[in-house]
Design a protein around this motif. Sequence first.
Motif, short mmCIF file in Angstrom:
data_model
loop_
_atom_site.label_atom_id
_atom_site.label_comp_id
_atom_site.label_asym_id
_atom_site.label_seq_id
_atom_site.Cartn_x
_atom_site.Cartn_y
_atom_site.Cartn_z
N LEU A 47 0.82 -1.21 0.00
CA LEU A 47 0.00 0.00 0.00
C LEU A 47 0.86 1.26 0.00
O LEU A 47 0.47 2.28 -0.59
CB LEU A 47 -0.95 0.00 1.20
CG LEU A 47 -2.07 -1.03 1.15
CD1 LEU A 47 -2.78 -1.11 2.49
CD2 LEU A 47 -3.04 -0.72 0.03
N GLY A 48 2.02 1.19 0.63
CA GLY A 48 2.95 2.32 0.59
C GLY A 48 3.43 2.60 -0.82
O GLY A 48 3.59 3.76 -1.22
N LEU A 49 3.63 1.54 -1.59
CA LEU A 49 4.01 1.72 -3.00
C LEU A 49 2.87 2.34 -3.80
O LEU A 49 3.10 3.21 -4.65
CB LEU A 49 4.44 0.38 -3.61
CG LEU A 49 5.76 -0.17 -3.09
CD1 LEU A 49 5.98 -1.60 -3.60
CD2 LEU A 49 6.92 0.73 -3.49
N ALA A 50 1.64 1.92 -3.52
CA ALA A 50 0.48 2.54 -4.18
C ALA A 50 0.40 4.02 -3.80
O ALA A 50 0.15 4.89 -4.64
CB ALA A 50 -0.80 1.81 -3.79
N TYR A 51 0.63 4.30 -2.52
CA TYR A 51 0.62 5.68 -2.04
C TYR A 51 1.64 6.52 -2.81
O TYR A 51 1.34 7.61 -3.29
CB TYR A 51 0.94 5.69 -0.54
CG TYR A 51 1.03 7.05 0.08
CD1 TYR A 51 -0.10 7.65 0.62
CD2 TYR A 51 2.24 7.73 0.17
CE1 TYR A 51 -0.03 8.91 1.23
CE2 TYR A 51 2.32 8.98 0.77
CZ TYR A 51 1.18 9.56 1.28
OH TYR A 51 1.26 10.79 1.87
N LEU A 52 2.85 6.00 -2.91
CA LEU A 52 3.91 6.70 -3.64
C LEU A 52 3.51 6.93 -5.10
O LEU A 52 3.71 8.02 -5.64
CB LEU A 52 5.22 5.91 -3.55
CG LEU A 52 6.42 6.51 -4.26
CD1 LEU A 52 6.77 7.87 -3.67
CD2 LEU A 52 7.61 5.55 -4.16
N GLY A 53 2.92 5.91 -5.71
CA GLY A 53 2.48 6.06 -7.10
C GLY A 53 1.42 7.13 -7.26
O GLY A 53 1.49 7.96 -8.18
N PHE A 54 0.44 7.14 -6.37
CA PHE A 54 -0.60 8.17 -6.43
C PHE A 54 -0.02 9.56 -6.18
O PHE A 54 -0.42 10.53 -6.80
CB PHE A 54 -1.73 7.88 -5.45
CG PHE A 54 -2.55 6.68 -5.79
CD1 PHE A 54 -2.75 6.28 -7.10
CD2 PHE A 54 -3.14 5.93 -4.78
CE1 PHE A 54 -3.51 5.17 -7.42
CE2 PHE A 54 -3.91 4.82 -5.08
CZ PHE A 54 -4.10 4.43 -6.40
N MET A 55 0.94 9.64 -5.26
CA MET A 55 1.55 10.93 -4.97
C MET A 55 2.31 11.45 -6.19
O MET A 55 2.23 12.63 -6.53
CB MET A 55 2.49 10.82 -3.77
CG MET A 55 3.04 12.17 -3.33
SD MET A 55 4.21 12.03 -1.97
CE MET A 55 3.15 11.49 -0.67
N ILE A 56 3.03 10.56 -6.84
CA ILE A 56 3.76 10.96 -8.06
C ILE A 56 2.77 11.41 -9.13
O ILE A 56 2.99 12.44 -9.79
CB ILE A 56 4.66 9.81 -8.55
CG1 ILE A 56 5.83 9.63 -7.58
CG2 ILE A 56 5.16 10.07 -9.97
CD1 ILE A 56 6.64 8.37 -7.80
N CYS A 57 1.68 10.68 -9.30
CA CYS A 57 0.66 11.08 -10.27
C CYS A 57 0.08 12.45 -9.92
O CYS A 57 -0.13 13.29 -10.81
CB CYS A 57 -0.47 10.05 -10.34
SG CYS A 57 0.01 8.50 -11.11
N ALA A 58 -0.15 12.69 -8.66
CA ALA A 58 -0.69 13.99 -8.22
C ALA A 58 0.31 15.10 -8.52
O ALA A 58 -0.08 16.19 -8.95
CB ALA A 58 -1.03 13.96 -6.74
#
Length: 148
Positions: A47-58
């Motif tokens: 989930l931390g990797l998903a978080y990082l991915g969403f943050m990068i997308c944002a």
Amino acid sequence: MIYEPIHQTLLNLINAAVLPAWAMLILAPRWRWTDRLVHSGLYPVALGLAYLGFMICALIWGTNDAPVDFTTIDGIAAIFSHPFGLLTAWVHYLVFDLFVGMWEARDARRNGMNHFLLVPCLLLTFMAGPVGLLLYFILRRKWAITGD
């Protein structure tokens, strides 16, 4: 605001991803796969990797035109006004609530607390994080005093 179908799909996937971990914590606390999958830290890392991915997308596609400002309601609302900002925040909640639930389960086991007392705490931690943690601390204190 109109969200793209991909945002809803991502939300559905993230929501579905945490359900098995919570089910294992609640229904199968001593199962070896609960230890291997949940208590190993696999879920928070994934989930931390998903978080990082969403943050990068944002960051790439922007949260909006206003600068990021964590000190005002408007600034925080602006961060969450973009779908990827909102997904990032939601994953943040899911990761930390699950981490707290994992800790509650390990701590209760270590202290010999009856699992049936823990179940309402886990359910509340899943649905309303701080309330579940508060209940756990209350029950933990009572358990330490009385042992039942």
